[in-house]
Scaffold this active site. Structure first.
Site, mmCIF file in Angstrom:
data_model
loop_
_atom_site.group_PDB
_atom_site.id
_atom_site.type_symbol
_atom_site.label_atom_id
_atom_site.label_comp_id
_atom_site.label_asym_id
_atom_site.label_seq_id
_atom_site.Cartn_x
_atom_site.Cartn_y
_atom_site.Cartn_z
ATOM 1 N N ARG A 8 0.818 -1.213 0.000
ATOM 2 C CA ARG A 8 0.000 0.000 0.000
ATOM 3 C C ARG A 8 0.853 1.266 0.000
ATOM 4 O O ARG A 8 0.508 2.264 -0.639
ATOM 5 C CB ARG A 8 -0.951 -0.034 1.198
ATOM 6 C CG ARG A 8 -2.133 -0.954 0.962
ATOM 7 C CD ARG A 8 -2.841 -1.373 2.232
ATOM 8 N NE ARG A 8 -4.053 -2.123 1.913
ATOM 9 C CZ ARG A 8 -4.064 -3.369 1.440
ATOM 10 N NH1 ARG A 8 -2.935 -4.027 1.265
ATOM 11 N NH2 ARG A 8 -5.200 -3.978 1.146
ATOM 12 N N LYS A 32 -9.293 -1.178 3.834
ATOM 13 C CA LYS A 32 -8.051 -1.328 4.585
ATOM 14 C C LYS A 32 -7.071 -0.211 4.261
ATOM 15 O O LYS A 32 -6.672 -0.041 3.114
ATOM 16 C CB LYS A 32 -7.444 -2.690 4.248
ATOM 17 C CG LYS A 32 -6.149 -3.034 4.962
ATOM 18 C CD LYS A 32 -5.825 -4.486 4.692
ATOM 19 C CE LYS A 32 -4.490 -4.911 5.247
ATOM 20 N NZ LYS A 32 -4.267 -6.365 5.091
ATOM 21 N N ASN A 44 -0.554 -8.903 -2.572
ATOM 22 C CA ASN A 44 0.623 -9.774 -2.402
ATOM 23 C C ASN A 44 0.196 -11.193 -2.728
ATOM 24 O O ASN A 44 -0.950 -11.436 -3.152
ATOM 25 C CB ASN A 44 1.197 -9.696 -0.979
ATOM 26 C CG ASN A 44 0.171 -9.684 0.121
ATOM 27 O OD1 ASN A 44 0.052 -8.705 0.864
ATOM 28 N ND2 ASN A 44 -0.604 -10.752 0.242
#
Length: 544
Positions: A81, A134, A333
């Site tokens: 991120r 998130k 990921n």
């Protein structure tokens, strides 16, 4: 004469203004940008990539866009991120180590003033900026999404995961998960499901300013299919019995189906699984039953994720915004192997507050992860999974569709990284990246625009001299052309790097350190330059 002169001036002014306005109106409107990030999604899950999970909306997106087979992220969530929203290396951005906050440069644990946050710069160029889900880039309000350029946001405060049905905490540090909306404390409505709720928020944000004509940048930062594996029964029931043959069989099946889909070469070799994976036939019938249910739940979460992505697409089509929206889908990921239920640190809290009993699996009070065994199937063509700097941890699925995309339905095999998105979005928005931001010098972008590739003017972005590096808690890699050195041993030692040629060895099985000593030394030299430039600290600093 004065009156005549004034009249001529007035007519000339009006005429010039009309031409200027005409030119302005003829300028194409910058595209909306929808960036969708799945959390811990495996490379081999999507139908369009050769997976077995039902993902019709993403498959349709792939038909009208481009699938990228060699797209690279960081090995863990927060690091990805930081790089994604900065267009820079994670150390420069401030996230040298996930969940670590220090006063050491590169390891601050939040986005720093060495970079310009992507939404911040887009917003100054007239974009509306929204996100939900998130964040994972700092737990203080001054480091939250509203402080980094997001006009409207709803996010988990600080933590990297949450219960999907309630605000019940999953980490001992936060027994109740906290949420913020636009920088203010927000409540989670009991019974709302994470992916459904975040989708509702995103659609409401986009709709709020739909009529003003400004483009939007929307960051759909979903927490699915991240553990705990929780989802409504109707989504996982359709997969019941599908995984009864076990994770080894699924890994082999997916490896072959990815070949048929064109995502990997026919000559690719299936890599061995991690040594900690127990053979399926060594498990008891009850253990096998529980393991199969784990994968059914995971598949149900991906199924629900695809459904919600379809909801956003449908909304954009119904409101006439779809045709001018660039859509990027990616995973942050590789597939996740962690199982915190049995962790010495997290386990006691989780076991006290959650169950892992078969009858409860998938419910709000259940905490289940699918572990390294199923993560191997998720990363089928590659070595290992999330956390590692091997390809299984960093080569993830990615799709781009939208206006100006040529070669629709194709697969592009060129090497790309998540740092390429920021310069791509800036070019599409007509923005030049400045040397200073808020009166402070900033580091230059490390990625390169994908626009020439997307428009069909080029079939690749980076040449063989481009160097891409990663380091996280001692695990490290350097990529240059087809060559890669990788270290997955701790403590970090320079001599633990191994050399691979990914063109002929995608599985990273054949160490060529002794065969090509000059190339190995060259790559070690690239590591030294990279680690110095971005500020890698070995060993990783301690929490302060």
């Amino acid at each position: 004469m004065k009156n005549i002169s004034r009249l001529i001036f007035f007519v000339t002014f009006i005429g010039c203004s009309m031409v200027s306005c005409q030119q302005e109106s003829n300028k194409p409107k910058p595209p909306n940008i929808l960036l969708i990030v799945a959390d811990d999604l495996g490379y081999a899950d999507l139908g369009s990539f050769g997976g077995d999970i039902s993902t019709p909306n993403l498959d349709e997106l792939a038909k009208t866009g481009i699938r990228f087979s060699r797209f690279h992220t960081a090995p863990v969530c927060a690091v990805t991120r930081a790089m994604l929203l900065s267009g820079n290396n994670n150390h420069i951005a401030g996230m040298g180590s996930q969940q670590l906050q220090t006063k050491v440069a590169g390891y601050e644990g939040h986005l720093t003033d060495r970079i310009i946050p992507l939404p911040d710069l887009l917003r100054t160029a007239g974009y509306h900026t929204y996100m939900a889900g998130k964040w994972h880039l700092g737990d203080k309000l001054e480091h939250g999404p509203q402080a980094k350029g997001f006009e409207h946001s709803f996010s988990i405060k600080g933590e990297g995961g949450a219960n999907h049905f309630s605000n019940a905490g999953i980490f001992p540090e936060t027994p109740i998960t906290e949420y913020t909306e636009d920088g203010e404390k927000a409540e989670w409505k009991e019974g709302d499901y994470s992916t459904d709720f975040y989708t509702d928020k995103l659609i409401s944000y986009i709709d709020r300013h739909r009529e003003d004509g400004k483009p939007f940048f929307t960051f759909a930062a979903y927490t699915s299919p991240h553990w705990p594996l929780q989802v409504e029964e109707k989504y996982w029931r359709k997969y019941e019995g599908r995984y009864d043959e076990g994770y080894e069989v699924l890994k082999a099946k997916r490896f072959e189906s990815l070949k048929k889909a064109g995502m990997i070469s026919e000559n690719a070799v299936l890599p061995p699984s991690h040594p900690n994976v127990k053979p399926w036939d060594s498990l008891s019938p009850d253990e096998q039953k529980k393991e199969a249910r784990k994968m059914e739940l995971y598949a149900g979460m991906v199924d629900n994720l695809d459904y919600n992505i379809g909801r956003i697409i449908t909304y954009l089509k119904e409101t006439g915004q779809y045709e001018n929206t660039l859509i990027v889908f990616m995973s942050d990921n590789g597939a996740a192997a962690e199982d915190f239920y049995y962790s010495s640190f997290y386990g006691p809290f989780i076991q006290e507050n959650y169950s892992d009993e078969y009858a409860e699996m998938g419910k709000e009070n259940s905490f289940i992860s699918y572990g390294s065994q199923w993560a191997e199937a998720g990363s089928a063509p590659f070595k290992f999974y999330k956390g590692f700097t091997t390809e299984g941890g960093i080569n993830t699925p990615m799709i781009i569709a939208g206006p100006g995309i040529e070669n629709q339905g194709s697969i592009n095999d060129s090497f790309l990284t998540l740092m390429d998105f920021a310069p791509t979005f800036y070019e599409l928005a007509g923005i030049s990246y400045p040397d200073k931001w808020k009166e402070k010098a900033v580091k230059p972008l490390l990625g390169k625009s994908l626009v020439p590739l997307l428009s069909g003017k080029s079939d690749s972005v980076h040449d063989s001299t481009y160097v891409f590096g990663l380091e996280h808690r001692g695990y490290a890699m350097i990529r240059k052309g087809d060559w890669k050195i990788v270290n997955i041993e701790r403590p970090f030692l320079l001599g633990n790097f191994r050399l691979y040629n990914l063109k002929s060895d995608l599985a990273e099985k054949n160490d060529l350190t002794g065969t090509f000593p000059e190339k190995y030394q060259e790559m070690l030299g690239e590591w030294e330059k990279f680690s110095k430039e971005v500020g890698v600290v070995i060993p990783t600093p301690k929490e302060e």
